[in-house]
Design a protein around this motif. Structure first.
Motif, PDB file in Angstrom:
ATOM      1  N   ALA A 102     -80.356 -21.647 -70.384  1.00 62.63           N
ATOM      2  CA  ALA A 102     -79.008 -21.355 -69.514  1.00 62.63           C
ATOM      3  C   ALA A 102     -79.244 -20.888 -68.350  1.00 62.63           C
ATOM      4  O   ALA A 102     -78.976 -21.246 -67.241  1.00 62.63           O
ATOM      5  CB  ALA A 102     -77.993 -20.462 -70.483  1.00 62.63           C
ATOM      6  N   THR A 103     -80.189 -20.088 -68.229  1.00 58.60           N
ATOM      7  CA  THR A 103     -80.605 -19.367 -67.059  1.00 58.60           C
ATOM      8  C   THR A 103     -81.380 -20.161 -66.103  1.00 58.60           C
ATOM      9  O   THR A 103     -81.191 -20.233 -64.819  1.00 58.60           O
ATOM     10  CB  THR A 103     -81.689 -17.992 -67.184  1.00 58.60           C
ATOM     11  OG1 THR A 103     -80.900 -16.969 -67.915  1.00 58.60           O
ATOM     12  CG2 THR A 103     -81.902 -17.296 -66.042  1.00 58.60           C
ATOM     13  N   ILE A 104     -82.353 -20.872 -66.645  1.00 57.05           N
ATOM     14  CA  ILE A 104     -83.179 -22.059 -65.950  1.00 57.05           C
ATOM     15  C   ILE A 104     -82.134 -23.115 -65.530  1.00 57.05           C
ATOM     16  O   ILE A 104     -82.155 -23.575 -64.146  1.00 57.05           O
ATOM     17  CB  ILE A 104     -83.952 -22.570 -66.821  1.00 57.05           C
ATOM     18  CG1 ILE A 104     -85.143 -21.381 -66.886  1.00 57.05           C
ATOM     19  CG2 ILE A 104     -84.786 -23.738 -66.166  1.00 57.05           C
ATOM     20  CD1 ILE A 104     -86.196 -21.777 -67.958  1.00 57.05           C
ATOM     21  N   ASP A 105     -81.031 -23.566 -66.184  1.00 51.83           N
ATOM     22  CA  ASP A 105     -80.160 -24.548 -65.803  1.00 51.83           C
ATOM     23  C   ASP A 105     -79.210 -24.150 -64.746  1.00 51.83           C
ATOM     24  O   ASP A 105     -78.822 -24.923 -63.615  1.00 51.83           O
ATOM     25  CB  ASP A 105     -79.340 -25.219 -67.120  1.00 51.83           C
ATOM     26  CG  ASP A 105     -80.260 -25.877 -68.063  1.00 51.83           C
ATOM     27  OD1 ASP A 105     -81.248 -26.427 -67.511  1.00 51.83           O
ATOM     28  OD2 ASP A 105     -79.879 -26.246 -69.254  1.00 51.83           O
ATOM     29  N   GLU A 106     -78.737 -22.772 -64.860  1.00 46.21           N
ATOM     30  CA  GLU A 106     -77.984 -22.357 -63.771  1.00 46.21           C
ATOM     31  C   GLU A 106     -78.778 -22.268 -62.444  1.00 46.21           C
ATOM     32  O   GLU A 106     -78.128 -22.687 -61.281  1.00 46.21           O
ATOM     33  CB  GLU A 106     -77.525 -20.870 -64.287  1.00 46.21           C
ATOM     34  CG  GLU A 106     -76.724 -20.303 -63.193  1.00 46.21           C
ATOM     35  CD  GLU A 106     -76.429 -18.960 -63.466  1.00 46.21           C
ATOM     36  OE1 GLU A 106     -75.701 -18.197 -62.616  1.00 46.21           O
ATOM     37  OE2 GLU A 106     -76.511 -18.474 -64.606  1.00 46.21           O
ATOM     38  N   GLU A 107     -80.090 -21.799 -62.431  1.00 47.64           N
ATOM     39  CA  GLU A 107     -80.890 -21.807 -61.154  1.00 47.64           C
ATOM     40  C   GLU A 107     -80.981 -23.329 -60.465  1.00 47.64           C
ATOM     41  O   GLU A 107     -80.663 -23.456 -59.468  1.00 47.64           O
ATOM     42  CB  GLU A 107     -82.123 -20.903 -61.475  1.00 47.64           C
ATOM     43  CG  GLU A 107     -82.957 -21.072 -60.007  1.00 47.64           C
ATOM     44  CD  GLU A 107     -84.335 -20.522 -60.335  1.00 47.64           C
ATOM     45  OE1 GLU A 107     -84.793 -19.801 -59.483  1.00 47.64           O
ATOM     46  OE2 GLU A 107     -85.019 -20.758 -61.298  1.00 47.64           O
ATOM     47  N   THR A 108     -81.290 -24.330 -61.641  1.00 46.34           N
ATOM     48  CA  THR A 108     -81.446 -25.557 -61.125  1.00 46.34           C
ATOM     49  C   THR A 108     -80.281 -26.009 -60.491  1.00 46.34           C
ATOM     50  O   THR A 108     -80.244 -26.911 -59.491  1.00 46.34           O
ATOM     51  CB  THR A 108     -81.943 -26.442 -62.327  1.00 46.34           C
ATOM     52  OG1 THR A 108     -83.023 -25.787 -62.864  1.00 46.34           O
ATOM     53  CG2 THR A 108     -82.237 -27.510 -61.748  1.00 46.34           C
ATOM     54  N   ASP A 109     -79.054 -25.909 -61.186  1.00 50.09           N
ATOM     55  CA  ASP A 109     -77.799 -26.390 -60.511  1.00 50.09           C
ATOM     56  C   ASP A 109     -77.430 -25.998 -59.252  1.00 50.09           C
ATOM     57  O   ASP A 109     -76.885 -26.606 -58.450  1.00 50.09           O
ATOM     58  CB  ASP A 109     -76.696 -26.077 -61.601  1.00 50.09           C
ATOM     59  CG  ASP A 109     -76.609 -26.851 -62.947  1.00 50.09           C
ATOM     60  OD1 ASP A 109     -77.429 -27.902 -62.938  1.00 50.09           O
ATOM     61  OD2 ASP A 109     -76.071 -26.500 -63.915  1.00 50.09           O
ATOM     62  N   ARG A 110     -77.769 -24.566 -59.019  1.00 48.82           N
ATOM     63  CA  ARG A 110     -77.416 -23.841 -57.742  1.00 48.82           C
ATOM     64  C   ARG A 110     -78.284 -24.399 -56.567  1.00 48.82           C
ATOM     65  O   ARG A 110     -77.774 -24.752 -55.513  1.00 48.82           O
ATOM     66  CB  ARG A 110     -77.289 -22.271 -57.790  1.00 48.82           C
ATOM     67  CG  ARG A 110     -76.523 -21.796 -58.488  1.00 48.82           C
ATOM     68  CD  ARG A 110     -76.599 -20.223 -58.456  1.00 48.82           C
ATOM     69  NE  ARG A 110     -75.479 -19.628 -59.214  1.00 48.82           N
ATOM     70  CZ  ARG A 110     -75.166 -18.288 -59.261  1.00 48.82           C
ATOM     71  NH1 ARG A 110     -76.063 -17.561 -58.416  1.00 48.82           N
ATOM     72  NH2 ARG A 110     -74.181 -17.906 -59.865  1.00 48.82           N
ATOM     73  N   LEU A 111     -79.590 -24.885 -57.138  1.00 51.73           N
ATOM     74  CA  LEU A 111     -80.444 -25.196 -56.025  1.00 51.73           C
ATOM     75  C   LEU A 111     -79.936 -26.675 -55.740  1.00 51.73           C
ATOM     76  O   LEU A 111     -79.864 -27.263 -54.435  1.00 51.73           O
ATOM     77  CB  LEU A 111     -81.816 -25.584 -56.649  1.00 51.73           C
ATOM     78  CG  LEU A 111     -82.560 -24.268 -56.666  1.00 51.73           C
ATOM     79  CD1 LEU A 111     -83.910 -24.213 -57.148  1.00 51.73           C
ATOM     80  CD2 LEU A 111     -82.936 -23.630 -55.332  1.00 51.73           C
ATOM     81  N   ALA A 112     -79.645 -27.517 -56.639  1.00 46.09           N
ATOM     82  CA  ALA A 112     -79.122 -29.117 -56.530  1.00 46.09           C
ATOM     83  C   ALA A 112     -77.746 -28.789 -55.706  1.00 46.09           C
ATOM     84  O   ALA A 112     -77.716 -29.938 -54.863  1.00 46.09           O
ATOM     85  CB  ALA A 112     -78.767 -29.414 -57.755  1.00 46.09           C
TER      86      ALA A 112
END
Length: 162
Positions: free
Chosen positions: A61-71
């Motif tokens: 979830a942490t990794i997906d959150e960071e990826t989503d914010r970058l996207a």
């Protein structure tokens, strides 16, 4: 565990048949709870407890959150995400050490596969971000050099002096 269940069933059956006045001491609730707690939790399977699966899910979830914010090109506090990812990795490592035969649990394999996919997407998003930062910093560095330079030591253009 099976013996405890049989013992508990026998005690309960004995109390029902004879009643509490038959001389059998009543089993305290704490003893009933202790026997019930010895059963594996529903999340346990082949030695895997819910801590391992939860640690994987939180890290993902942490990794997906960071990826989503970058996207979405939102502001990302990389220090905070780095700390969260490090904490998640530590938690996962500790949970995996406490778990027996975790490799045999298909749920763990599925969760780890999902985590790996998230890591691949995160790495790609971070690489794009890093490439963009390098490009912008190169443009800024060239601009600073052009402004500070008076042309004395620059290469001569073809066909004459500057």
């Amino acid at each position: 565990m099976k013996q405890n269940e049989e013992r508990l069933a026998g005690i309960i059956d004995g109390q029902e048949e004879h009643g509490s006045s038959a001389g059998l001491p009543a089993l305290p609730q704490s003893a009933l709870a202790a026997v019930a707690d010895e059963r594996p939790a529903p999340a346990q399977w082949l030695g895997t407890d819910s801590n391992t699966l939860s640690a994987i899910d939180r890290l993902k979830a942490t990794i997906d959150e960071e990826t989503d914010r970058l996207a979405r090109r939102e502001v990302v506090d990389f220090d905070v995400f780095s700390q969260r990812k490090n904490r998640g990795l530590l938690e996962l490592t500790r949970a995996m050490r406490l778990t027996e035969s975790v490799e045999a649990d298909p749920r763990v394999v599925a969760h780890l596969s999902g985590l790996r996919a998230s890591l691949v997407r995160n790495r790609a998003a971070l690489q794009i971000h890093l490439d963009a930062v390098r490009e912008v910093s190169a443009i800024i560095a060239r601009s600073i050099q052009e402004v500070e330079s008076d042309g004395t030591y620059s290469l001569m253009e073809a066909g004459g002096c500057k």
